[in-house]
Design an enzyme around this catalytic site. Structure first.
Site, PDB file in Angstrom:
ATOM      1  N   HIS A 187      26.704   7.257  52.160  1.00  0.00           N
ATOM      2  CA  HIS A 187      27.464   8.359  52.764  1.00  0.00           C
ATOM      3  C   HIS A 187      26.599   9.587  53.060  1.00  0.00           C
ATOM      4  CE1 HIS A 187      31.248   6.350  52.333  1.00  0.00           C
ATOM      5  NE2 HIS A 187      31.228   6.340  51.015  1.00  0.00           N
TER       6      HIS A 187
ATOM      7  N   ASP B 150      30.422  -2.376  51.726  1.00  0.00           N
ATOM      8  CA  ASP B 150      31.166  -1.433  50.880  1.00  0.00           C
ATOM      9  C   ASP B 150      32.512  -1.151  51.562  1.00  0.00           C
ATOM     10  OD1 ASP B 150      30.332   1.053  48.714  1.00  0.00           O
ATOM     11  OD2 ASP B 150      31.933   1.514  50.134  1.00  0.00           O
TER      12      ASP B 150
ATOM     13  N   HIS C  82      34.030   1.476  51.969  1.00  0.00           N
ATOM     14  CA  HIS C  82      34.019   2.738  52.714  1.00  0.00           C
ATOM     15  C   HIS C  82      33.012   2.671  53.861  1.00  0.00           C
ATOM     16  CE1 HIS C  82      35.215   3.683  48.454  1.00  0.00           C
ATOM     17  NE2 HIS C  82      36.272   4.094  49.147  1.00  0.00           N
TER      18      HIS C  82
HETATM   19 ZN   LIG Z   1      32.384   2.723  48.620  1.00  0.00          ZN
END
Ligand SMILES: [Zn+2]
Length: 365
Positions: free
Chosen positions: A140, A177, A179
């Protein structure tokens, strides 16, 4: 040739403090922050206890240097993380829910260095493939700030290092993942030589990124692929996306090496995701990528750990991947898989197929 393994006891020392989930508040009773050492340290423990550690080649970590970090991140971000890390109270990576303790920047550089060291060992032929179990995670982190429990973009930093120092030009990144791998994508969105493919739960985190239409910018247009699967997707949806998007897109791209941003928060047991995968699902995705890597790039496959917040299930998902990479069967069975592998919805559903259809069309595959 063997499989490389990266883990360091200090990854368990990255201190995210107290929170409940990832929040603090007047009526939120403090608990351990969800990004705690547990899931990763227990994965490392299972690798030891299962006996597979003896069959792996332990890769020594060279910590990422300032030069390594600055190939991807701004000096303002690095300087801020250093200043906060010098404070005994620590600080936050950039979004208010990603705390770290004293000397946190050293651990983040160790994590980025772990991914670099794994990639180097594979590129230099020391090992056939590798798993880097690193913490904090990275996918991220954007060039100018950390977010989502990530300070530095471990995979992106490793790729930039490999291009500068190891003669690597083209890399494909698959992010499973739950996300969106927004940080890795942001680092290379204008770069036609890095293909980023993210399979994630639509709108989970970040809520406004990772849409089908997000394909990269400028000269990098087409080098980002997003597969925002509906909540509730199981192995059928993931393998359909693999067979019709991930594998053909990588085959078309012809990378020098394939990397995986490996989050096990797409499992059925995760508190921050709403997908249904079991350990065998990660086994089958790994197998597909190994076969593709064997046909495209000498088998070069480097997996770097990201999220995964079930302390009891991440270890079994991780062991499944390491067993597949190394070809070593430990005989340790996933005791949870039988409860979840046949859940209704584990097979591909029509609305999931429609989403994959849309990605196939958007990518011209
Ligand atoms: Zn994640």
């Amino acid at each position: 040739m063997t499989t490389g393994w990266v883990w360091h006891e200090r990854f368990g020392w990255h201190d995210t403090g107290t929170a409940a989930g990832f929040l603090k508040g007047e009526f939120i009773q403090p608990l351990q922050h969800v990004e705690s050492p547990e899931s990763k340290a227990r994965f490392a423990s299972l690798v030891e206890v299962s006996g597979i550690a003896k069959a792996l080649k332990r890769i020594e970590i060279t910590k990422a240097s300032d030069e390594d970090i600055l190939r991807v991140h701004t000096s303002e971000h690095l300087d801020k993380m250093k200043a906060l890390s010098a404070d005994i109270r620590g600080g936050d990576m950039g979004d208010g829910v990603s705390p770290f303790g004293f000397a946190g920047v050293d651990l983040a550089c160790l994590a980025a260095g772990g991914t670099i060291s794994a990639l180097r060992a594979v590129v230099e032929g020391e090992v056939a493939n590798a798993y880097a179990l690193v913490r904090p995670p990275g996918h991220h982190a954007r060039p100018e700030k950390g977010m989502g429990f990530c300070m530095f973009a471990n995979v992106a930093v490793a790729i930039a290092h490999a291009r500068a120092r190891l003669g690597i030009e083209r890399v494909a990144v698959v992010d499973w993942d739950v996300h969106h791998g927004n940080g890795t994508e942001a680092c290379f969105e204008a770069d036609p030589n890095i293909l980023t493919i993210s399979l994630h739960q639509d709108g989970n985190f970040p809520p406004d990124t990772g849409k089908v239409a997000d394909r990269g910018v400028g000269p990098g247009k087409g080098s980002a692929i997003n597969i925002p699967l509906p909540a509730g997707s199981g192995e059928g949806a993931y393998l359909d996306a693999f067979d019709r998007v991930v594998l053909p897109a990588i085959a078309r791209f012809k990378p020098d090496v394939i990397m995986v941003a490996s989050g096990f928060d797409s499992s059925n047991a995760d508190p921050l995701g709403r997908m249904l995968l079991v350990s065998g699902s990660y086994r089958r995705m790994t197998r597909r990528l190994m076969d593709l890597a064997a046909s495209l790039c000498g088998g070069r496959l480097v997996i770097s750990h990201e999220g995964g917040y079930s302390p009891f299930y991440v270890p079994f998902c991780g062991l499944a991947v390491v067993e597949t990479l190394s070809g070593v069967a430990t005989g340790v069975e996933d005791p949870y898989e039988r409860f979840w592998k046949d859940l209704p919805g584990q097979e591909l559903q029509p609305h999931q197929r429609a989403l994959v259809d849309a990605v196939v069309q958007a990518c011209g595959l």
